[in-house]
Design an enzyme around this catalytic site. Sequence first.
Site, PDB file in Angstrom:
ATOM      1  N   ASN A 191       0.866  -1.179   0.000  1.00  0.00           N
ATOM      2  CA  ASN A 191       0.000   0.000   0.000  1.00  0.00           C
ATOM      3  C   ASN A 191       0.904   1.230   0.000  1.00  0.00           C
ATOM      4  O   ASN A 191       1.492   1.561   1.023  1.00  0.00           O
ATOM      5  CB  ASN A 191      -0.886  -0.043   1.253  1.00  0.00           C
ATOM      6  CG  ASN A 191      -1.718   1.209   1.414  1.00  0.00           C
ATOM      7  OD1 ASN A 191      -1.845   2.002   0.485  1.00  0.00           O
ATOM      8  ND2 ASN A 191      -2.291   1.384   2.600  1.00  0.00           N
ATOM      9  N   TRP A 192       0.985   1.874  -1.159  1.00  0.00           N
ATOM     10  CA  TRP A 192       1.913   3.007  -1.270  1.00  0.00           C
ATOM     11  C   TRP A 192       1.343   4.270  -0.621  1.00  0.00           C
ATOM     12  O   TRP A 192       2.058   5.274  -0.499  1.00  0.00           O
ATOM     13  CB  TRP A 192       2.226   3.302  -2.743  1.00  0.00           C
ATOM     14  CG  TRP A 192       2.950   2.205  -3.462  1.00  0.00           C
ATOM     15  CD1 TRP A 192       3.339   0.993  -2.957  1.00  0.00           C
ATOM     16  CD2 TRP A 192       3.366   2.215  -4.832  1.00  0.00           C
ATOM     17  NE1 TRP A 192       3.970   0.249  -3.927  1.00  0.00           N
ATOM     18  CE2 TRP A 192       3.997   0.973  -5.090  1.00  0.00           C
ATOM     19  CE3 TRP A 192       3.260   3.135  -5.875  1.00  0.00           C
ATOM     20  CZ2 TRP A 192       4.527   0.660  -6.342  1.00  0.00           C
ATOM     21  CZ3 TRP A 192       3.783   2.824  -7.123  1.00  0.00           C
ATOM     22  CH2 TRP A 192       4.418   1.589  -7.344  1.00  0.00           C
ATOM     23  N   LYS A 193       0.067   4.246  -0.260  1.00  0.00           N
ATOM     24  CA  LYS A 193      -0.606   5.420   0.341  1.00  0.00           C
ATOM     25  C   LYS A 193      -0.392   6.660  -0.536  1.00  0.00           C
ATOM     26  O   LYS A 193      -0.329   6.539  -1.754  1.00  0.00           O
ATOM     27  CB  LYS A 193      -0.123   5.639   1.772  1.00  0.00           C
ATOM     28  CG  LYS A 193      -0.189   4.381   2.614  1.00  0.00           C
ATOM     29  CD  LYS A 193      -0.018   4.644   4.067  1.00  0.00           C
ATOM     30  CE  LYS A 193       0.020   3.323   4.803  1.00  0.00           C
ATOM     31  NZ  LYS A 193       0.008   3.485   6.248  1.00  0.00           N
ATOM     32  N   HIS A 245      -9.422   0.703   4.808  1.00  0.00           N
ATOM     33  CA  HIS A 245      -8.165   0.938   5.531  1.00  0.00           C
ATOM     34  C   HIS A 245      -8.439   1.841   6.733  1.00  0.00           C
ATOM     35  O   HIS A 245      -9.275   2.749   6.657  1.00  0.00           O
ATOM     36  CB  HIS A 245      -7.132   1.576   4.589  1.00  0.00           C
ATOM     37  CG  HIS A 245      -5.761   1.600   5.173  1.00  0.00           C
ATOM     38  ND1 HIS A 245      -5.375   2.545   6.095  1.00  0.00           N
ATOM     39  CD2 HIS A 245      -4.710   0.763   5.017  1.00  0.00           C
ATOM     40  CE1 HIS A 245      -4.124   2.293   6.468  1.00  0.00           C
ATOM     41  NE2 HIS A 245      -3.698   1.222   5.826  1.00  0.00           N
ATOM     42  N   GLU A 253      -6.949   4.300   7.875  1.00  0.00           N
ATOM     43  CA  GLU A 253      -6.801   5.751   7.607  1.00  0.00           C
ATOM     44  C   GLU A 253      -8.055   6.295   6.935  1.00  0.00           C
ATOM     45  O   GLU A 253      -8.440   7.439   7.169  1.00  0.00           O
ATOM     46  CB  GLU A 253      -5.535   5.997   6.757  1.00  0.00           C
ATOM     47  CG  GLU A 253      -4.282   5.793   7.603  1.00  0.00           C
ATOM     48  CD  GLU A 253      -3.061   5.313   6.842  1.00  0.00           C
ATOM     49  OE1 GLU A 253      -3.050   5.365   5.601  1.00  0.00           O
ATOM     50  OE2 GLU A 253      -2.114   4.855   7.508  1.00  0.00           O
ATOM     51  N   GLU A 259      -5.201  -5.327  10.524  1.00  0.00           N
ATOM     52  CA  GLU A 259      -4.203  -4.289  10.769  1.00  0.00           C
ATOM     53  C   GLU A 259      -4.520  -3.571  12.073  1.00  0.00           C
ATOM     54  O   GLU A 259      -5.379  -2.676  12.102  1.00  0.00           O
ATOM     55  CB  GLU A 259      -4.220  -3.265   9.627  1.00  0.00           C
ATOM     56  CG  GLU A 259      -3.939  -3.866   8.270  1.00  0.00           C
ATOM     57  CD  GLU A 259      -3.404  -2.814   7.311  1.00  0.00           C
ATOM     58  OE1 GLU A 259      -2.277  -2.988   6.854  1.00  0.00           O
ATOM     59  OE2 GLU A 259      -4.097  -1.812   7.064  1.00  0.00           O
ATOM     60  N   GLY A 283       2.421   2.154  10.825  1.00  0.00           N
ATOM     61  CA  GLY A 283       3.341   3.282  10.669  1.00  0.00           C
ATOM     62  C   GLY A 283       3.986   3.724  11.968  1.00  0.00           C
ATOM     63  O   GLY A 283       4.588   4.789  12.034  1.00  0.00           O
ATOM     64  N   SER A 333       3.556  -2.224  10.449  1.00  0.00           N
ATOM     65  CA  SER A 333       5.010  -2.228  10.643  1.00  0.00           C
ATOM     66  C   SER A 333       5.650  -3.582  10.325  1.00  0.00           C
ATOM     67  O   SER A 333       6.591  -4.007  10.986  1.00  0.00           O
ATOM     68  CB  SER A 333       5.362  -1.769  12.063  1.00  0.00           C
ATOM     69  OG  SER A 333       4.890  -0.448  12.274  1.00  0.00           O
ATOM     70  N   GLY A 375       2.910  -1.186   4.319  1.00  0.00           N
ATOM     71  CA  GLY A 375       2.899   0.247   4.030  1.00  0.00           C
ATOM     72  C   GLY A 375       4.308   0.735   3.735  1.00  0.00           C
ATOM     73  O   GLY A 375       4.832   0.586   2.633  1.00  0.00           O
ATOM     74  N   GLY A 376       4.958   1.306   4.767  1.00  0.00           N
ATOM     75  CA  GLY A 376       6.285   1.921   4.603  1.00  0.00           C
ATOM     76  C   GLY A 376       7.288   1.060   3.847  1.00  0.00           C
ATOM     77  O   GLY A 376       7.978   1.552   2.937  1.00  0.00           O
TER      78      GLY A 376
END
Length: 251
Positions: free
Chosen positions: A9-11, A96, A98, A168, A174, A214, A235-236
């Site tokens: 997930n590049w967000k 998600h 977010e 998640e 994150g 993470s 993610g990251g």
Amino acid sequence: MRKFIVAGNWKMNTTVPQGVELAKAVAEKSKSLPANVKLIVAPPFTHLVSVALELKGSDVALSAQNCADKEKGAYTGEVAADMLASAGCTYTILGHSERRQYYGETDAKLVEKVKLALANALDVILCVGENLKEREDGKHFEVVTEQIKNVLYNFTEEDMAHVVIAYEPVWAIGTGKTATAEQAEEIHACIRGVIEQKFGKKVAEDTTILYGGSCKPSNAKELFAQPDIDGGLIGGAALKADDFIAIAQSF
Ligand code: PEP
């Protein structure tokens, strides 16, 4: 059959040229992976067509990060499921944390989104997870069970073949804090049980359940070794092709 999946997930990261470069590197490096591991990348909407062209001929699938809860029309700024399919997506992430936290995504809205995604041949990666307060109050099983029931109990056994679940924990996204393999496994097993209650053992066994929060090359192996963890939503670490591939090599 349950699939092993690592989805990135590049967000809201990368410009279009940077995203195309990242996709190119992922596609190239994915050739070293065993055939039973599926890679998915989820760039921002603006990148989808260019990234789809870059991924052509590779086994890396393309996902959106969200889709509209309406079919089409006067909904400024929204992107419909059929637009995503026509851009080359075969998946979309939905729900998600977010989106739930910052954009008021409710389970009721998610039911509409999942319906439209499935009707347009998009497989869904449905995210669920408790926040820190809910975990500290010992409500995590309850929260996740309700999220699954509120959304997925509106669908059929056949639909479930096109749904991947991503657990998640919000407190691990994150933050650098990962759920321990035991904490993740007990929730994954619970989710599989909730799926079994409604759809039966076969559907539950065939449903892919990803862990997200993470996840990185150093902890993926232990997480993926758990019997109910079938991969990760990353993610990251998905923003670096080497890390993303190293995570996928952890199976
Ligand atoms: C995510 O947002 O889906 C996620 C898992 O992020 P990170 O890996 O950066 O915690």
